[in-house]
Design a protein around this motif. Structure first.
Motif, PDB file in Angstrom:
ATOM      1  N   LEU A  26      -6.588   5.834  -3.551  1.00  0.00           N
ATOM      2  CA  LEU A  26      -5.996   4.624  -2.974  1.00  0.00           C
ATOM      3  C   LEU A  26      -6.047   4.658  -1.451  1.00  0.00           C
ATOM      4  O   LEU A  26      -6.344   3.652  -0.795  1.00  0.00           O
ATOM      5  CB  LEU A  26      -4.547   4.486  -3.443  1.00  0.00           C
ATOM      6  CG  LEU A  26      -4.346   3.963  -4.863  1.00  0.00           C
ATOM      7  CD1 LEU A  26      -2.921   4.231  -5.315  1.00  0.00           C
ATOM      8  CD2 LEU A  26      -4.646   2.458  -4.921  1.00  0.00           C
ATOM      9  N   THR A  75       2.960   6.288   5.739  1.00  0.00           N
ATOM     10  CA  THR A  75       1.794   6.388   4.859  1.00  0.00           C
ATOM     11  C   THR A  75       1.405   7.835   4.596  1.00  0.00           C
ATOM     12  O   THR A  75       1.232   8.252   3.436  1.00  0.00           O
ATOM     13  CB  THR A  75       0.595   5.648   5.479  1.00  0.00           C
ATOM     14  OG1 THR A  75       0.973   4.313   5.798  1.00  0.00           O
ATOM     15  CG2 THR A  75      -0.601   5.653   4.534  1.00  0.00           C
ATOM     16  N   TRP A 126       0.837  -1.205   0.000  1.00  0.00           N
ATOM     17  CA  TRP A 126       0.000   0.000   0.000  1.00  0.00           C
ATOM     18  C   TRP A 126       0.874   1.257   0.000  1.00  0.00           C
ATOM     19  O   TRP A 126       0.653   2.184  -0.782  1.00  0.00           O
ATOM     20  CB  TRP A 126      -0.923   0.011   1.216  1.00  0.00           C
ATOM     21  CG  TRP A 126      -2.152  -0.829   1.078  1.00  0.00           C
ATOM     22  CD1 TRP A 126      -2.384  -2.049   1.636  1.00  0.00           C
ATOM     23  CD2 TRP A 126      -3.326  -0.500   0.326  1.00  0.00           C
ATOM     24  NE1 TRP A 126      -3.624  -2.514   1.279  1.00  0.00           N
ATOM     25  CE2 TRP A 126      -4.235  -1.585   0.480  1.00  0.00           C
ATOM     26  CE3 TRP A 126      -3.711   0.578  -0.455  1.00  0.00           C
ATOM     27  CZ2 TRP A 126      -5.492  -1.605  -0.121  1.00  0.00           C
ATOM     28  CZ3 TRP A 126      -4.964   0.565  -1.053  1.00  0.00           C
ATOM     29  CH2 TRP A 126      -5.840  -0.519  -0.887  1.00  0.00           C
ATOM     30  N   MET A 175      -7.805   2.093   1.103  1.00  0.00           N
ATOM     31  CA  MET A 175      -7.037   1.508   2.203  1.00  0.00           C
ATOM     32  C   MET A 175      -7.787   1.632   3.521  1.00  0.00           C
ATOM     33  O   MET A 175      -7.865   0.678   4.318  1.00  0.00           O
ATOM     34  CB  MET A 175      -5.679   2.219   2.282  1.00  0.00           C
ATOM     35  CG  MET A 175      -4.740   1.712   3.348  1.00  0.00           C
ATOM     36  SD  MET A 175      -3.170   2.626   3.266  1.00  0.00           S
ATOM     37  CE  MET A 175      -2.403   2.035   4.787  1.00  0.00           C
TER      38      MET A 175
END
Length: 548
Positions: free
Chosen positions: A100, A115, A81, A104
């Motif tokens: 995205l 992230t 990810w 997630m």
């Protein structure tokens, strides 16, 4: 440039095996991907990670393929990810990063400290302040606000597109120890145009990295403050290609073409290799200055840089340069040599041919473009309409104007209307030209009324010329050439009283005739306005006026 380095500062503990380090092309990547499918695509987590990493971050322009691969993975882990988020944030379409991240969250994949910087980077590139603020809230919710990487990225985001006060508040004692945080704050002030505050932060930095130097040099260069930019350039301890490009581009944008070329020579003497950005700036300098000899030298340097191949951007720029410098044969040769062409490539050659009177060639190329199913855009139609105007092909011009609206659903802008007015005016269809202007869906500007006035001068129509002049003077009253055109219309018909009255109006309003333009020059400038954007510049050789 700063966003890239901010991202690169995030530690990367990922070590690829020797097999994956050798994969540097799409062909090899697809071979490995095919082998994985044969052996059970989702069985090896290690190979899945490598596949995503290489396609998203290693292979140039491989992010679209990375997205296709990622969608095939049954249960991507956090590393996958983060990798696809990172690649998306660095791509030309960073909005996919936000989509995205949303996916997630819906799958309840908990983010980690790596992230959020990728998501914030995308928000910064997109200038999505509101979305970035929501992400800021999520960073606080997950307890990452004091994380070094997250905080630095937050400072950069708020300094650039968010709230500068928040960026300053985040810049506390812990952030002050990070050179990246200082650079982020400096860049934010510079991007907002506050070079005073940017310079203040820059001067207070306990340690300056190359990024902060480049930010300040670029900031001054973009403002045209080349003396200040050069002063910092001379002080920077170590330069990279970004430093040189900022100076060269600054000189070009300031119209200092000689200095830009001198900077290029200095760059080479220091052993720095130019890149595509360098060459684009230099080609622009030659285009603006009209220096064909230097342009040909730069062309040779471009070919050396690309091993004989031309990128789309450089190919388009060279076509534009040769066309504007008057060597349409070389422009056409470059067009034919390019292996890959996009709409802008076709537009460059169509516009160049049209302006230089090669109307049949311009129209034929436009038709070939349509035959190849390459959809023309609004600029394409400006070029073909100018070609029709130069060739006096009125019916074809009308047809292309209808084609633009009816088939391609392109609403005409003022340049299209101007081309049609010029087409009708040149053909002597003055009444139709005025009726066309009356029916326009937007207010005609001074260029259109000046075009009509020039057509009335060519065809000696006093009545319509007077009307065009009246409208023109409502938009601008101090342009001596507008009065001169109408005065010449009066004179051509022997209406010396009207000509004398107009001269008195000029005297009463304090309008002085410039020693300048003929009708031919005015037409060329008008066509240049239609063909090229407002940033384009051209040297027009002035000829004696029609009246003294």
């Amino acid at each position: 440039m700063i966003r890239r380095q901010t991202n690169d500062k995030i530690p990367n503990f990922h070590q690829r095996s020797s097999l994956w380090r050798e994969i540097t092309t799409f062909k090899k990547l697809k071979q490995i991907h095919a082998s994985m499918i044969v052996n059970g695509f989702n069985t090896s987590r290690f190979n899945l990670r490598e596949l995503i990493y290489v396609s998203a971050l290693v292979i140039p322009s491989g992010i679209s393929y990375a997205h296709q691969v990622f969608d095939q993975i049954t249960k991507p882990d956090l590393f996958m990810w983060n990798t696809i988020l990172r690649g998306s944030a660095q791509s030309p379409n960073p909005s996919k990063t936000i989509l995205l991240f949303t996916r997630m969250e819906k799958r309840d994949i908990p983010p980690d400290r790596y992230t959020f910087p990728f998501v914030l980077k995308a928000c910064t590139k997109l200038s999505w302040a509101n979305v970035g603020c929501v992400v800021h809230g999520k960073i606080m919710k997950h307890g990452f606000e004091q994380n070094t990487f997250a905080k630095n990225t937050l400072i950069y985001f708020h300094a650039n597109v968010g709230d500068i006060d928040i960026a300053s508040a985040l810049f506390d004692s812990s952030a002050a120890k990070q050179v990246v945080a200082w650079s982020a704050l400096t860049a934010g002030y510079a991007k907002r145009g506050d070079l005073g505050m940017a310079r203040k932060v820059f001067d207070e930095m306990p340690e300056k990295d190359l990024i902060s130097w480049n930010v300040m040099i670029t900031g001054y260069a973009k403002r045209g403050e080349m003396k200040s930019a050069r002063g910092l350039f001379n002080q920077v301890p170590k330069r990279d290609i970004v430093t040189w490009n900022a100076m060269i581009a600054g000189y070009v944008n300031s119209g200092l073409h000689t200095q830009a070329l001198e900077m290029f020579e200095e760059m080479k003497s220091f052993g720095e290799q130019p890149d595509e950005v360098t060459m684009l700036s230099l080609v622009t300098a030659c285009t603006d200055s009209g220096d064909l000899d230097v342009g040909e030298k730069i062309h040779r340097s471009v070919l050396d840089l690309g091993g004989g191949e031309l990128s789309i951007l450089l190919g388009n720029a060279l076509i534009d340069m040769y066309a504007k410098c008057g060597n349409i044969d070389k422009a056409f040769k470059i067009f034919n040599s390019m292996k890959e062409k996009v709409v802008t490539t076709w537009n460059s050659i169509i516009g160049g041919l049209a302006f230089h009177g090669h109307s049949d060639d311009a129209i034929n190329i436009f038709n070939e473009m349509c035959r190849l199913k390459l959809k023309p855009n609004d600029i394409s139609f400006v070029g073909v309409l100018v070609a029709c105007s130069h060739a006096g092909r009125v019916e074809e011009g009308r047809g292309y104007f209808r084609l633009m609206r009816e088939k391609y659903k392109i609403e005409p802008n003022v340049r299209h209307y101007g081309c049609m007015v010029d087409l009708l005016g040149r053909a002597g269809l003055l009444q139709e030209a005025f009726e066309f202007v009356d029916k326009m869906e937007m207010k005609p500007n001074a260029i259109i009324w000046r075009t009509l006035l020039g057509a009335c001068r060519i065809h000696n129509n006093v009545e319509l010329g007077r009307r065009a002049n009246e409208q023109l003077l409502k938009l601008r009253w101090g342009e001596s050439g507008d009065y001169v055109l109408l005065s010449n219309i009066y004179a051509s018909q022997g209406e010396w009283v009207g000509a004398q009255r107009l001269r008195k109006v000029m005297d009463d309003k304090g309008v002085r005739k410039e020693a300048a333009s003929s009708l031919v020059d005015a037409d060329e400038e008008t066509l240049m306005h239609f063909l090229f954007d407002s940033k384009s510049r051209i040297n027009v050789n002035k000829k004696p006026g029609l009246i003294s």
